[in-house]
Design a protein around this motif. Structure first.
Motif, PDB file in Angstrom:
ATOM      1  N   UNK A 134       0.826  -1.204   0.000  1.00 30.95           N
ATOM      2  CA  UNK A 134       0.000   0.000   0.000  1.00 30.95           C
ATOM      3  C   UNK A 134       0.865   1.260   0.000  1.00 30.95           C
ATOM      4  N   UNK A 135       1.932   1.240   0.765  1.00 30.15           N
ATOM      5  CA  UNK A 135       2.819   2.404   0.805  1.00 30.15           C
ATOM      6  C   UNK A 135       3.469   2.649  -0.555  1.00 30.15           C
ATOM      7  N   UNK A 136       3.877   1.583  -1.220  1.00 32.32           N
ATOM      8  CA  UNK A 136       4.457   1.717  -2.551  1.00 32.32           C
ATOM      9  C   UNK A 136       3.448   2.308  -3.536  1.00 32.32           C
ATOM     10  N   UNK A 137       2.212   1.801  -3.473  1.00 34.39           N
ATOM     11  CA  UNK A 137       1.171   2.304  -4.365  1.00 34.39           C
ATOM     12  C   UNK A 137       0.923   3.789  -4.119  1.00 34.39           C
ATOM     13  N   UNK A 138       0.840   4.166  -2.846  1.00 35.94           N
ATOM     14  CA  UNK A 138       0.569   5.569  -2.511  1.00 35.94           C
ATOM     15  C   UNK A 138       1.715   6.483  -2.934  1.00 35.94           C
ATOM     16  N   UNK A 139       2.951   6.043  -2.734  1.00 37.84           N
ATOM     17  CA  UNK A 139       4.102   6.830  -3.182  1.00 37.84           C
ATOM     18  C   UNK A 139       4.078   7.009  -4.700  1.00 37.84           C
ATOM     19  N   UNK A 140       3.784   5.917  -5.413  1.00 35.70           N
ATOM     20  CA  UNK A 140       3.769   5.977  -6.868  1.00 35.70           C
ATOM     21  C   UNK A 140       2.664   6.866  -7.405  1.00 35.70           C
ATOM     22  N   UNK A 141       1.442   6.697  -6.883  1.00 38.15           N
ATOM     23  CA  UNK A 141       0.303   7.485  -7.363  1.00 38.15           C
ATOM     24  C   UNK A 141       0.480   8.960  -7.006  1.00 38.15           C
TER      25      UNK A 141
END
Length: 282
Positions: A134-141
């Motif tokens: 989830x953290x990776x997704x949020x950083x990317x988005x």
């Protein structure tokens, strides 16, 4: 007689040129090194945190630090975006490519760069932070949407200096209303909803703190037979992760909902960018 290249070939050639241009620019490597160093620091600090109240507060600071570095990296790339925008009218009038092609190539560059940064992030935090996916997704988005915002800033600015000024003003606004400095329950909802960082930071904290129980600093102090001067109220230092999220107004933040909100913002920004490209120097 020479045949004109198709729109797909033009897009491919332009993308290849832009990627080669990015690789040759030192800003790309400076940004990567800065991000690499920030991740190393964040992982080192995270490994030293205890599972207590201070540790919980420090985790929110570390998450905020990662998102703040992401914003700075996007702003570092503003000069190259400004040069691309300035070159567009002449290249469009010369028949090289149109506004749609410019937007598609920009999006492809942004996505490729973000995938590279996300891969680097995963390498560092996989064994350190829970809720990694989830953290990776949020950083990317968040990085993607902010990059689109910076692109729009470059499009509507007349000089690089003014573009940089606007970019930092927007960054300051997003940081102030991210939920890190000001409690989200104390400000109008509409204000917070215009901050990209608010969505990313809120959902990241929810993923990391939700359902977690942290030891009470007061109990620890009493166990050692001491009571520090900074501990006037015992109960105020006994938050669980859910208690803290409720206090800060982030209890209902989720990765999927907040990513959808950020991507909706990106869609609006892309429409603005497309309209601006059609109108530039007409």
């Amino acid at each position: 007689h020479h045949e004109h290249p198709s729109i797909f070939k033009k897009t491919g050639l332009l993308l290849r040129y832009r990627l080669e241009q990015s690789v040759r620019q030192k800003d790309f490597y400076i940004a990567f090194i800065c991000y690499f160093g920030a991740l190393a620091f964040a992982v080192w600090v995270t490994n030293k945190q205890k599972f207590d109240q201070q540790g919980m507060q420090n985790i929110r600071g570390i998450v905020f630090f990662l998102f703040s570095v992401m914003l700075e990296i996007n702003i570092m790339l503003l000069p190259s975006l400004f040069d691309d925008v300035n070159a567009f009218p002449q290249q469009r009038d010369g028949g090289y490519y149109n506004a749609v092609t410019a937007i598609v190539v920009f999006l492809a560059r942004v996505i490729i760069a973000r995938l590279l940064f996300i891969a680097t992030t995963a390498l560092f935090i996989y064994f350190v932070l829970t809720g990694m996916n989830e953290l990776l997704i949020l950083l990317g988005v968040a990085s993607f949407v902010h990059a689109v915002l910076i692109y729009v800033v470059a499009l509507v600015s007349t000089t690089l200096r003014s573009a940089t000024f606007f970019a930092y003003c927007i960054e300051a606004y997003m940081i102030i209303f991210s939920g890190f400095l000001i409690n989200m329950r104390s400000i109008p909802t509409a204000v917070a909803k215009t901050s990209i960082l608010r969505y990313a930071y809120g959902a990241a904290l929810n993923e990391l703190l939700s359902g977690e129980s942290y030891s009470c600093d007061a109990a620890y102090a009493n166990f050692n037979g001491t009571r520090p001067e900074w501990l006037p109220n015992v109960t105020s230092y006994c938050y669980t992760g859910d208690d803290y999220l409720e206090l800060e107004g982030m209890k209902d933040d989720t990765t999927s909902a907040n990513c959808n909100q950020m991507l909706s913002m990106a869609a609006v920004l892309l429409l603005i960018a497309l309209a601006r490209l059609h109108l530039v120097n007409r």
